[in-house]
Enzyme design. Structure first.
Site, PDB file in Angstrom:
ATOM      1  N   ASP A   1       2.214  23.969  13.704  1.00 23.44           N
ATOM      2  CA  ASP A   1       1.240  25.064  13.619  1.00 23.44           C
ATOM      3  C   ASP A   1       0.628  25.306  14.990  1.00 23.44           C
ATOM      4  O   ASP A   1       0.667  24.429  15.858  1.00 23.44           O
ATOM      5  CB  ASP A   1       0.147  24.750  12.600  1.00 23.44           C
ATOM      6  CG  ASP A   1      -0.627  23.498  12.962  1.00 23.44           C
ATOM      7  OD1 ASP A   1      -1.739  23.626  13.504  1.00 23.44           O
ATOM      8  OD2 ASP A   1      -0.142  22.377  12.718  1.00 23.44           O
TER       9      ASP A   1
ATOM     10  N   ARG B   1       0.814  -1.217   0.000  1.00 23.04           N
ATOM     11  CA  ARG B   1       0.000   0.000   0.000  1.00 23.04           C
ATOM     12  C   ARG B   1       0.850   1.271   0.000  1.00 23.04           C
ATOM     13  O   ARG B   1       0.407   2.332   0.476  1.00 23.04           O
ATOM     14  CB  ARG B   1      -0.967   0.019   1.185  1.00 23.04           C
ATOM     15  CG  ARG B   1      -1.931  -1.155   1.212  1.00 23.04           C
ATOM     16  CD  ARG B   1      -2.961  -1.016   2.302  1.00 23.04           C
ATOM     17  NE  ARG B   1      -3.875  -2.151   2.312  1.00 23.04           N
ATOM     18  CZ  ARG B   1      -5.109  -2.116   2.778  1.00 23.04           C
ATOM     19  NH1 ARG B   1      -5.583  -0.987   3.294  1.00 23.04           N
ATOM     20  NH2 ARG B   1      -5.879  -3.181   2.757  1.00 23.04           N
TER      21      ARG B   1
ATOM     22  N   VAL C   1       8.053   9.869  15.205  1.00 20.58           N
ATOM     23  CA  VAL C   1       8.628  11.185  14.929  1.00 20.58           C
ATOM     24  C   VAL C   1       7.699  11.896  13.952  1.00 20.58           C
ATOM     25  O   VAL C   1       7.405  11.389  12.881  1.00 20.58           O
ATOM     26  CB  VAL C   1      10.064  11.082  14.357  1.00 20.58           C
ATOM     27  CG1 VAL C   1      11.054  10.705  15.440  1.00 20.58           C
ATOM     28  CG2 VAL C   1      10.147  10.086  13.204  1.00 20.58           C
TER      29      VAL C   1
END
Length: 236
Positions: free
Chosen positions: A205, A44, A89
Protein backbone atom coordinates in the site's frame (compact mmCIF):
# COMPACT_ATOMS: atom_id res chain seq x y z
CA UNK A 1 15.31 -29.11 23.00
CA UNK A 2 12.28 -26.88 23.16
CA UNK A 3 12.69 -23.19 23.99
CA UNK A 4 10.02 -21.05 25.70
CA UNK A 5 8.55 -20.19 22.28
CA UNK A 6 9.58 -23.01 19.91
CA UNK A 7 8.87 -26.71 20.48
CA UNK A 8 10.96 -28.13 17.65
CA UNK A 9 13.46 -30.90 18.25
CA UNK A 10 17.19 -30.44 17.76
CA UNK A 11 18.10 -30.26 14.09
CA UNK A 12 14.55 -29.50 13.00
CA UNK A 13 15.47 -26.24 11.28
CA UNK A 14 17.62 -25.78 8.21
CA UNK A 15 20.49 -23.29 8.28
CA UNK A 16 18.39 -20.89 6.18
CA UNK A 17 14.94 -19.77 7.37
CA UNK A 18 12.46 -17.61 5.47
CA UNK A 19 10.78 -15.42 8.06
CA UNK A 20 7.37 -13.93 7.21
CA UNK A 21 5.40 -12.15 9.90
CA UNK A 22 2.21 -14.17 9.45
CA UNK A 23 2.36 -17.85 10.49
CA UNK A 24 -0.33 -18.65 7.92
CA UNK A 25 1.89 -17.10 5.27
CA UNK A 26 4.67 -19.39 6.50
CA UNK A 27 2.30 -22.32 6.01
CA UNK A 28 1.41 -21.08 2.53
CA UNK A 29 5.08 -20.79 1.53
CA UNK A 30 5.86 -24.27 2.84
CA UNK A 31 2.89 -25.94 1.17
CA UNK A 32 3.25 -24.06 -2.13
CA UNK A 33 6.98 -24.01 -2.75
CA UNK A 34 8.65 -26.71 -0.64
CA UNK A 35 8.69 -30.49 -0.97
CA UNK A 36 8.81 -33.11 1.79
CA UNK A 37 7.37 -30.55 4.20
CA UNK A 38 7.18 -31.21 7.92
CA UNK A 39 5.66 -28.90 10.52
CA UNK A 40 8.28 -28.56 13.26
CA UNK A 41 6.80 -26.07 15.74
CA UNK A 42 3.41 -24.68 16.70
CA UNK A 43 3.75 -22.91 20.06
CA UNK A 44 1.14 -20.11 20.23
CA UNK A 45 0.24 -21.07 16.66
CA UNK A 46 3.49 -19.51 15.44
CA UNK A 47 3.98 -22.19 12.84
CA UNK A 48 7.32 -23.37 11.51
CA UNK A 49 8.07 -25.82 8.71
CA UNK A 50 11.07 -27.52 7.12
CA UNK A 51 11.23 -29.02 3.65
CA UNK A 52 13.32 -28.95 0.51
CA UNK A 53 13.46 -26.55 -2.43
CA UNK A 54 15.23 -27.87 -5.53
CA UNK A 55 16.93 -30.39 -3.27
CA UNK A 56 18.12 -27.83 -0.70
CA UNK A 57 16.85 -28.04 2.88
CA UNK A 58 14.98 -24.83 3.75
CA UNK A 59 12.81 -23.78 6.69
CA UNK A 60 10.10 -21.16 7.00
CA UNK A 61 8.60 -19.79 10.20
CA UNK A 62 6.38 -16.91 11.25
CA UNK A 63 7.93 -14.08 13.24
CA UNK A 64 4.83 -12.29 14.46
CA UNK A 65 4.35 -8.53 14.17
CA UNK A 66 6.84 -6.00 15.47
CA UNK A 67 10.42 -5.99 16.69
CA UNK A 68 9.78 -7.67 20.09
CA UNK A 69 8.09 -10.74 18.61
CA UNK A 70 10.52 -11.00 15.70
CA UNK A 71 13.50 -10.67 18.04
CA UNK A 72 12.31 -13.47 20.32
CA UNK A 73 12.01 -15.99 17.51
CA UNK A 74 15.18 -14.84 15.74
CA UNK A 75 17.20 -15.15 18.94
CA UNK A 76 15.96 -18.65 19.71
CA UNK A 77 16.40 -19.85 16.13
CA UNK A 78 20.00 -18.64 16.06
CA UNK A 79 21.12 -19.51 19.59
CA UNK A 80 19.20 -22.74 20.19
CA UNK A 81 18.71 -24.19 16.70
CA UNK A 82 21.85 -23.10 14.90
CA UNK A 83 20.15 -21.09 12.16
CA UNK A 84 22.69 -19.15 10.09
CA UNK A 85 20.55 -17.16 7.64
CA UNK A 86 17.26 -15.39 8.36
CA UNK A 87 15.45 -13.74 5.47
CA UNK A 88 12.39 -11.70 6.33
CA UNK A 89 9.81 -11.84 3.54
CA UNK A 90 6.80 -9.61 3.91
CA UNK A 91 5.06 -6.39 2.96
CA UNK A 92 5.56 -2.70 3.61
CA UNK A 93 4.00 0.69 3.00
CA UNK A 94 5.55 3.22 0.62
CA UNK A 95 5.91 6.94 1.33
CA UNK A 96 7.76 8.36 -1.69
CA UNK A 97 6.07 8.98 -5.03
CA UNK A 98 9.10 7.30 -6.61
CA UNK A 99 8.12 4.01 -4.98
CA UNK A 100 5.11 2.26 -6.43
CA UNK A 101 2.66 -0.29 -5.13
CA UNK A 102 3.90 -3.82 -5.97
CA UNK A 103 7.56 -2.74 -6.03
CA UNK A 104 9.97 -5.17 -4.36
CA UNK A 105 12.28 -3.55 -1.81
CA UNK A 106 15.46 -5.07 -0.41
CA UNK A 107 16.36 -3.46 2.90
CA UNK A 108 20.06 -2.67 2.79
CA UNK A 109 19.64 -0.81 6.08
CA UNK A 110 16.88 -0.35 8.62
CA UNK A 111 16.13 2.94 10.37
CA UNK A 112 13.87 2.78 13.42
CA UNK A 113 12.17 4.65 16.26
CA UNK A 114 12.74 1.63 18.50
CA UNK A 115 15.41 1.73 21.20
CA UNK A 116 16.36 -1.95 21.04
CA UNK A 117 19.62 -1.55 19.15
CA UNK A 118 20.72 1.31 21.38
CA UNK A 119 20.13 -0.95 24.36
CA UNK A 120 22.27 -3.73 22.90
CA UNK A 121 24.92 -1.20 21.76
CA UNK A 122 25.37 0.48 25.16
CA UNK A 123 23.45 3.65 24.30
CA UNK A 124 25.19 4.30 20.99
CA UNK A 125 23.62 4.32 17.52
CA UNK A 126 24.11 0.96 15.81
CA UNK A 127 23.98 0.81 12.00
CA UNK A 128 21.41 -1.93 11.42
CA UNK A 129 22.43 -3.27 8.02
CA UNK A 130 21.76 -6.42 6.05
CA UNK A 131 24.37 -9.07 5.41
CA UNK A 132 25.99 -8.22 2.08
CA UNK A 133 26.29 -11.80 0.85
CA UNK A 134 22.55 -12.37 1.36
CA UNK A 135 21.73 -9.03 -0.24
CA UNK A 136 23.87 -9.62 -3.31
CA UNK A 137 22.52 -13.17 -3.73
CA UNK A 138 18.92 -11.94 -3.73
CA UNK A 139 19.72 -9.03 -6.07
CA UNK A 140 21.32 -11.41 -8.56
CA UNK A 141 18.40 -13.83 -8.29
CA UNK A 142 15.99 -10.97 -8.98
CA UNK A 143 17.94 -10.06 -12.11
CA UNK A 144 17.80 -13.68 -13.28
CA UNK A 145 14.02 -13.70 -12.86
CA UNK A 146 13.60 -10.28 -14.47
CA UNK A 147 12.20 -8.81 -11.26
CA UNK A 148 13.04 -5.16 -10.72
CA UNK A 149 14.02 -4.37 -7.14
CA UNK A 150 14.80 -1.25 -5.17
CA UNK A 151 17.68 -1.46 -2.69
CA UNK A 152 18.01 0.97 0.20
CA UNK A 153 16.75 1.89 3.65
CA UNK A 154 13.49 0.78 5.21
CA UNK A 155 12.01 2.15 8.43
CA UNK A 156 11.02 -0.27 11.20
CA UNK A 157 8.24 1.39 13.17
CA UNK A 158 7.22 0.51 16.71
CA UNK A 159 3.72 1.92 16.14
CA UNK A 160 1.49 0.87 13.25
CA UNK A 161 -0.93 3.72 14.02
CA UNK A 162 1.52 6.58 14.35
CA UNK A 163 0.62 9.77 16.26
CA UNK A 164 3.24 11.66 14.21
CA UNK A 165 2.39 11.49 10.48
CA UNK A 166 4.76 14.41 9.82
CA UNK A 167 7.57 11.90 10.31
CA UNK A 168 6.72 10.54 6.87
CA UNK A 169 7.97 13.84 5.40
CA UNK A 170 11.34 13.31 7.10
CA UNK A 171 11.53 9.71 5.92
CA UNK A 172 10.83 10.73 2.34
CA UNK A 173 13.45 13.50 2.48
CA UNK A 174 16.01 11.00 3.77
CA UNK A 175 15.24 8.49 1.03
CA UNK A 176 13.52 5.80 3.07
CA UNK A 177 11.88 3.38 0.64
CA UNK A 178 9.29 1.67 2.81
CA UNK A 179 7.84 1.38 6.31
CA UNK A 180 7.56 -1.98 8.07
CA UNK A 181 7.96 -3.21 11.65
CA UNK A 182 10.69 -5.83 12.00
CA UNK A 183 13.92 -5.38 10.01
CA UNK A 184 15.89 -3.21 12.45
CA UNK A 185 15.33 -5.68 15.26
CA UNK A 186 16.15 -8.66 13.06
CA UNK A 187 19.40 -7.07 11.89
CA UNK A 188 20.38 -6.24 15.46
CA UNK A 189 19.79 -9.80 16.68
CA UNK A 190 21.70 -11.27 13.75
CA UNK A 191 24.72 -9.05 14.39
CA UNK A 192 24.61 -9.74 18.13
CA UNK A 193 24.68 -13.51 17.71
CA UNK A 194 26.80 -13.89 14.58
CA UNK A 195 24.14 -14.80 12.01
CA UNK A 196 23.19 -13.24 8.68
CA UNK A 197 19.91 -11.46 7.98
CA UNK A 198 18.07 -9.72 5.16
CA UNK A 199 14.66 -8.08 4.71
CA UNK A 200 12.81 -8.41 1.39
CA UNK A 201 9.37 -6.80 1.16
CA UNK A 202 6.77 -5.95 -1.44
CA UNK A 203 4.88 -2.66 -1.32
CA UNK A 204 1.29 -3.54 -0.44
CA UNK A 205 0.00 0.00 0.00
CA UNK A 206 1.03 3.62 -0.46
CA UNK A 207 0.79 5.74 2.68
CA UNK A 208 0.64 9.00 0.71
CA UNK A 209 -1.82 8.14 -2.03
CA UNK A 210 -3.92 5.53 -0.27
CA UNK A 211 -3.45 3.09 -3.16
CA UNK A 212 -3.61 -0.54 -2.10
CA UNK A 213 -3.10 -3.85 -3.81
CA UNK A 214 -5.94 -6.30 -4.13
CA UNK A 215 -5.54 -9.67 -2.45
CA UNK A 216 -4.89 -11.30 -5.85
CA UNK A 217 -2.28 -8.70 -6.82
CA UNK A 218 -0.62 -9.03 -3.43
CA UNK A 219 -0.40 -12.81 -3.78
CA UNK A 220 1.07 -12.69 -7.29
CA UNK A 221 3.74 -10.18 -6.32
CA UNK A 222 4.42 -12.09 -3.12
CA UNK A 223 4.90 -15.34 -5.06
CA UNK A 224 7.46 -13.71 -7.35
CA UNK A 225 9.34 -12.40 -4.33
CA UNK A 226 9.36 -15.82 -2.65
CA UNK A 227 10.62 -17.64 -5.75
CA UNK A 228 13.41 -15.10 -6.22
CA UNK A 229 14.37 -15.40 -2.54
CA UNK A 230 14.28 -19.20 -2.51
CA UNK A 231 16.44 -19.37 -5.62
CA UNK A 232 18.97 -17.18 -3.84
CA UNK A 233 18.75 -19.28 -0.67
CA UNK A 234 19.72 -22.53 -2.37
CA UNK A 235 23.07 -21.01 -3.33
CA UNK A 236 24.03 -19.82 0.14
Amino acid sequence: MATPHINAVEGAFAETVLFPGDPLRAKYIAETFLENVEQVTDVRNMLGFTGTYKGKRISVMGSGMGIPSCSIYATELIKDYGVKNLIRVGTCGAISTDVKVRDVIIGMGACTDSQVNRLRFKGQDFAAIADYSLLSAVVESAKTHGIQTRVGNVFSADLFYTPDPEMFDVMEKMGVLGVEMEAAGLYGVAHEFGARALCVVTVSDHIRTGEKTTSDERQTTFNDMIIMTLDAAINL
